[in-house]
Each structure stands twice: as C-alpha cells, then as structure tokens.
Motif scaffolding. Structure first.
Motif, PDB file in Angstrom:
ATOM      1  N   ASP A 130      -3.241  -0.332  -4.885  1.00 18.45           N
ATOM      2  CA  ASP A 130      -4.596   0.186  -4.702  1.00 18.45           C
ATOM      3  C   ASP A 130      -5.595  -0.792  -4.088  1.00 18.45           C
ATOM      4  O   ASP A 130      -6.732  -0.418  -3.819  1.00 18.45           O
ATOM      5  N   LYS A 131      -5.204  -2.028  -3.850  1.00 14.29           N
ATOM      6  CA  LYS A 131      -6.121  -2.980  -3.214  1.00 14.29           C
ATOM      7  C   LYS A 131      -6.334  -2.567  -1.763  1.00 14.29           C
ATOM      8  O   LYS A 131      -5.421  -2.092  -1.102  1.00 14.29           O
ATOM      9  N   ARG A 132      -7.558  -2.769  -1.260  1.00 13.01           N
ATOM     10  CA  ARG A 132      -7.907  -2.330   0.090  1.00 13.01           C
ATOM     11  C   ARG A 132      -7.787  -3.411   1.154  1.00 13.01           C
ATOM     12  O   ARG A 132      -7.813  -3.120   2.335  1.00 13.01           O
ATOM     13  N   ALA A 133      -7.707  -4.658   0.749  1.00 16.28           N
ATOM     14  CA  ALA A 133      -7.586  -5.758   1.708  1.00 16.28           C
ATOM     15  C   ALA A 133      -6.471  -6.681   1.244  1.00 16.28           C
ATOM     16  O   ALA A 133      -6.224  -6.789   0.038  1.00 16.28           O
ATOM     17  N   ARG A 147       0.837  -1.211   0.000  1.00 16.60           N
ATOM     18  CA  ARG A 147       0.000   0.000   0.000  1.00 16.60           C
ATOM     19  C   ARG A 147       0.870   1.259   0.000  1.00 16.60           C
ATOM     20  O   ARG A 147       0.574   2.217  -0.706  1.00 16.60           O
TER      21      ARG A 147
END
Length: 134
Positions: free
Chosen positions: A92-95, A87
């Motif tokens: 851009d992945k949230r998990a 991150r």
C-alpha cells in the motif's frame, strides 16, 4: 576484502542504545568490521541523520567507520522494478521506500547486507546475502 552495506536500523540501534537491539547490532557491526569494509549510501546517511541534531555530530559518529558509496543508477532502476512488484502484490505504500533502494544497492554492487529487518529484503532481493538476527 568484501563489503557489507549497513542498514540504518543497525547504526541507529547502537547510536541510541536501543534496549532491545543495541547488543545484537553492536556485536554484528564489530564482527562485520573485522573482516569486511562497512559501507553506507546517501539514503542510509539520511535515515541515520534523524538521530542527530547537528550534522557535525553525525559526522563525528560516522567518522572512519564507514565507506560512503553513491547509489548506482542501476540500483535505482532495480528499486523501481521491485517496488512495482511490491505494489502488484498488494503493497500500500505510494512511493519507493528507502529499503528498496538499499536492497537494490546491495544487489547491484554484490554487497552483503547487515540489517535486523530482513523480511522485505528476503522477499524482494532473494539473491542478497543477509546478515540478520536468526
């Protein structure tokens, strides 16, 4: 005997007869099985399950081929730290993605990792010995 964690993409390539990757994946699996113990974890099992309608069919496909190991707590911790670094690099992945858990499992357990998707593993888990297309 050494152990090799097998990424879901390799198993699915063979199971679905992927026109691009089935040959490489089948050969890599066969070579690995000759000299090593093949291992999957619950995340790999979950990803492979999408290729099957019934759990009985999945169980039949995996029967006798793979040792099933739990995901170590230390691997979950390492996955979180690697995800945080991802991150901070602009990811851009949230998990945390399964790849982080799979790479961390290989790193913590000292397993080699059989995968055809090596870019994330090379970046986030440079100490893991990869078996991947050249």
């Amino acid at each position: 005997m050494t152990a090799i964690l097998v990424d879901s993409n390799v198993i699915l390539d063979v199971a679905t007869a992927d026109p691009v990757w089935a040959g490489w994946s089948a050969e890599a699996l066969a070579d690995a099985a000759e000299a090593s113990i093949l291992v999957i974890n619950p995340l790999i099992y979950a990803e492979v399950s999408i290729g099957y309608k019934r759990i009985e069919d999945l169980e039949a496909a995996l029967a006798g081929s793979f040792r099933r190991d739990p995901l170590p707590w230390e691997a979950a911790f390492l996955a979180g730290k690697c995800f945080l670094a991802y991150r901070r690099r602009g990811g851009d992945k949230r998990a945390p993605l399964p790849d982080f858990y799979i790479g961390a499992h290989a790193a913590i357990a000292g397993f080699r990792l059989l995968t055809r998707d090596s870019s994330r593993y090379r970046t986030d888990f440079p100490g893991v010995d990869l078996i991947c297309p050249r």
